[in-house]
Each structure stands twice: as C-alpha cells, then as structure tokens.
Scaffold this motif. Sequence first.
Motif, PDB file in Angstrom:
ATOM      1  N   ARG A 160      66.528  70.240  20.375  1.00 45.01           N
ATOM      2  CA  ARG A 160      65.392  69.582  21.018  1.00 45.01           C
ATOM      3  C   ARG A 160      65.546  69.612  22.528  1.00 45.01           C
ATOM      4  O   ARG A 160      64.578  69.801  23.265  1.00 45.01           O
ATOM      5  CB  ARG A 160      65.288  68.135  20.499  1.00 45.01           C
ATOM      6  N   ARG A 193      59.374  73.750  13.952  1.00 46.33           N
ATOM      7  CA  ARG A 193      60.411  72.897  14.527  1.00 46.33           C
ATOM      8  C   ARG A 193      60.626  71.657  13.671  1.00 46.33           C
ATOM      9  O   ARG A 193      61.758  71.203  13.477  1.00 46.33           O
ATOM     10  CB  ARG A 193      60.010  72.490  15.942  1.00 46.33           C
ATOM     11  N   ILE A 250      62.341  62.404  23.688  1.00 46.15           N
ATOM     12  CA  ILE A 250      63.220  63.333  22.979  1.00 46.15           C
ATOM     13  C   ILE A 250      63.994  62.610  21.892  1.00 46.15           C
ATOM     14  O   ILE A 250      64.158  63.112  20.770  1.00 46.15           O
ATOM     15  CB  ILE A 250      64.177  64.023  23.982  1.00 46.15           C
ATOM     16  N   ASP A 271      64.701  73.027  23.713  1.00 45.85           N
ATOM     17  CA  ASP A 271      63.245  73.161  23.824  1.00 45.85           C
ATOM     18  C   ASP A 271      62.749  72.526  25.113  1.00 45.85           C
ATOM     19  O   ASP A 271      61.841  73.042  25.770  1.00 45.85           O
ATOM     20  CB  ASP A 271      62.563  72.485  22.624  1.00 45.85           C
ATOM     21  N   ARG A 278      62.407  64.391  13.470  1.00 45.57           N
ATOM     22  CA  ARG A 278      62.771  65.642  12.816  1.00 45.57           C
ATOM     23  C   ARG A 278      63.787  65.406  11.717  1.00 45.57           C
ATOM     24  O   ARG A 278      63.760  66.058  10.671  1.00 45.57           O
ATOM     25  CB  ARG A 278      63.325  66.630  13.856  1.00 45.57           C
ATOM     26  N   PRO A 332      64.623  71.644  12.063  1.00 47.58           N
ATOM     27  CA  PRO A 332      65.081  71.052  13.321  1.00 47.58           C
ATOM     28  C   PRO A 332      66.445  71.545  13.744  1.00 47.58           C
ATOM     29  O   PRO A 332      66.783  71.503  14.918  1.00 47.58           O
ATOM     30  CB  PRO A 332      65.109  69.548  13.007  1.00 47.58           C
ATOM     31  N   ASP A 376      61.808  62.029  19.029  1.00 47.31           N
ATOM     32  CA  ASP A 376      61.536  63.312  18.387  1.00 47.31           C
ATOM     33  C   ASP A 376      62.683  63.746  17.493  1.00 47.31           C
ATOM     34  O   ASP A 376      62.483  64.285  16.403  1.00 47.31           O
ATOM     35  CB  ASP A 376      61.283  64.360  19.472  1.00 47.31           C
ATOM     36  N   VAL A 377      63.887  63.538  17.972  1.00 44.24           N
ATOM     37  CA  VAL A 377      65.061  63.927  17.190  1.00 44.24           C
ATOM     38  C   VAL A 377      65.074  63.173  15.861  1.00 44.24           C
ATOM     39  O   VAL A 377      65.292  63.759  14.795  1.00 44.24           O
ATOM     40  CB  VAL A 377      66.356  63.665  17.984  1.00 44.24           C
TER      41      VAL A 377
END
Lengths: 297, 182
Positions: free
Chosen positions: B80, A277, B48, B83, B55, A281, B51-52
């Motif tokens: 994301r 992931r 989130i 998920d 990434r 992404p 996290d984005v």
Amino acid sequence: MIEGDDPLSRRYRALPHEEPPASLDAAILAAARRAAAPRRSPARWAVPVSVAAVLALAVGITQHALREQPGIEVSPAGGEYSAPAYESAPPAAPPASAPEKRDTPAPASALEKSATPAPTSAPKKSATPSAASAPQPAASLDKVVPTEEQAAPATMQRAQPKPLGDSSQPVPAPQLEARQSARRADAASSPPVAPAAPASPHSERSTERLSQQAAPSAPAAASAPMPPRTKREATGMMANTAKEPIADPRVRELERIAQLRREGRHTEADEALAKFRRENPDYRIPEPLWDRVKPRS
Amino acid sequence: MEASDEQLMLAYGSGDAAAFETLYGRHKGPLYRFVLRSVKERAQAEEIFQDVWMRAIEARGRYEPKAKFSTWLYTIAHNRLVDHWRAKGLALVTLDDEDDPIDPPAGPSAEPHRRAEAREKVGRLLEALAALPAAQREAFLLHEESGLSIAEIATVTGTGEETAKSRLRYAMNKLREVIDDD
C-alpha cells in the motif's frame, strides 16, 4: 541487529506511542463486523417457495380449466385444436415412454426420412408414420440428421400438446441441435455424438470434447497443472502474450488492465486495478507491469 | 492459552468478528506507527492505515497461514505504501537513494504540535528517522515496531535477505550517530 537493551532500541521505544484515533478504530471494527456478518441468502427459502407457488398456480389453473371445459381432454369437434392436427402433433416425447418404443431399428431409418414422425395416420406433408420410433432423443438422434424442411413443421408443432400415450417422437429442438452437433462432429472428425440430450452425461462429455477440439488455440496446458514459475518468469511471459498463455491469473488480470489502458478505457482500468488491489493486497506488482497499469494522472 | 495471530485470522475468516477485534487490538499500534512514520502527513497515514485493514478484511477468505500473520499484514502495508509512492511518481529504485530521500515524513518540523518535540532528544531521533531513505526507514520500522526478522523483512519488502540486512544496518548506523551525539 537491534537487541532489546540496545541504546537505539531503548531510545526508539521512548518515542511517543501514537495510536490510531478512536474514530478510525470504530470504522475499521465496524467494517470487520459487517464483513463477518452472515449473509442473508434469500435464495435459500425463495426457491422452494417459488416452486411451491408455481405448482399451486399450475394446479389451480388446471382445475379451473377442467371445471370450465370438462371435455378438454377429449378431442373437441370443430375446436381450434382440431383432431387431425392434434393427433398429428406429437412433438414432445416423454422420456418415460421412451424405453417402450426404442426396440426396433426401423424407427431410426424412418426418422432419417421424416422429421415429423407422426404416430398416427395424420396427414403431414413430410411425415412417414413411424410406428415405434425411439423416443429417447439421445439414442434416436445418434444417426439422424433431419432436413431443415422436415424439422420446420416439427418445430411449429412443438407448442401443441402431445397426446398421452402417443408414440413418442424426437423433439424438434434436439433434432436441430443434433444436426448442428453432427456438423461439429464432422468437422472434428469425432464419432457421432448426440449432444441434444442434456440428461445424457455421455453427450455432455462429447460436447465438451467437441468444443475442445473446435478450439485448437485453446491451450491444453491451461487445464493441466503448470510447473511452478517464479514471479520473474511470470512477468517475463508478458512479452509473449500473443504466443503463450499466462499461467498466473493475477498477471493475466494485470495484462487485461494494461489492455484497457492501451484502449484508453481508463475508468474501467482504474476500477479493475482497485478491485485487483482489494483482492490481492499482498501481491507485489512488478515495476514494468505497474508502468502499464498504473493510473494516468 | 492465548490464540495465535494466525488462529485468530483464520477464525475471523470463518466469521468470528471477535477474533478480528483481538487481532486488531494487538497490531493496530505498531502498524499505525509504521505507517505514520513512513509518510508525510498524518491524514495520509490514517488513510493508508485504514486501507491496509480494509484489504486484510477483504482478503480474510483467502488468508492462509503460510507465514506469520504479521508478515502478511505488513506485506499488505508495504504494498500500500508502494502504491502511495508510485502515485507520487516515485519509482521503487529511488527508495534507497540517500541523496534524495523520498517523501520524508513531515516530522516535527512540519506539524506545529510536534515542533516542541524537535527540541528534545526524542525529537531528534524522529527527525533522523524522517531523514532516512524510505527503504532504510522501512527496514528499521519493520524491525523495531513489528519485530520482524531479517528474513521476514525481506519477504515483506520483496527483496533478498542481504539487501534487507544492509538497509537495516545503514539505518541503525545513521540513527546511532544521532543518539550518540546526545
């Protein structure tokens, strides 16, 4: 479509303009800066420094040894490294002297009989002195398949220093490798090649060819450009993994994770999925595949 | 002349941290609101959201400006969120389900400090937004917050343009009913 002056759009824009907290901003920006910071590559200067250190050490030890035993380069009488054994141990063939020696076909045939070609008359059980054997391992081993018995003494002598100016002989290790490569060559029905010499580009390519031939299951298409596939085709191929290789490396990785799940190795699968992931992404994992790789609660 | 998002991201991929700061400043608000209004709790939204960006940071070396940067960024955000929904045991096919809106945001009814908003017209819009099926809400937020076109919304969500268009249309129709009642 919502236009700028659409009542809905105006009403929406009137909603609170929430922003992320400052702490979140700081954390993200700090992570971005750390990621962008140039990495220290200690290897850059470490390698030349360590090479220099090794050289200095080698020079120092050599000088020390010379000082301690000035006659070491001369055959010592009754020393551990006895003259006969010393003279009979020319396992290492310096490449520099190779061209001078590879001028006769006789060495090749001589080598066929002896794996320990002694340049002098040193007594060796299996040695047929070869006067001018080709010291170039790659060329001389093209047609040589020394026997195991012949190779063994050569191997044993490998540790002993080769006298300077001695006629060079094939290195034991290449001989063994040559035997192995010859076997592979037979199996692959390819022209005999000597992969023993790493310096030979031809032998490298031949080795590669042999390895490719030795792996009939290795799909030739793997190295050839695959035609573009849609995602559906890529995921559809999952059902035929046993028959056909998966072109998309991401799908391959997900299949690997699915395999980990099947094997009950969930910790590894979780880590692999998280890593996937991070690295992909923007890749959309199809539902059928997700069902096979998803974390087990 | 101001650098484009794509230029900034490429610069960041080459090691220019300042380029990322500019990029972050441009997109943090819309992305934050997109995520915040897509999930149930603020804490989840912040997780989130972070996290984005993480990434995106990790993928900086592989970034290619094949499409708009915002399309790329919101694709990451969408994945994301997917998920997140999957972790809750929700299949993507149910995101369009109007009868069972998936994981509606808490909205004003859940968080005390937002209850006051619920009494206002603006609050009613937030409630209506929260009540939309996830797929329709997402289409609306992508269009309104990040200014993506139908085609770009389709790319981000991995659907066809017709599907994206119908989701957006349904969302708008329902929200208009709410504001028209005001």
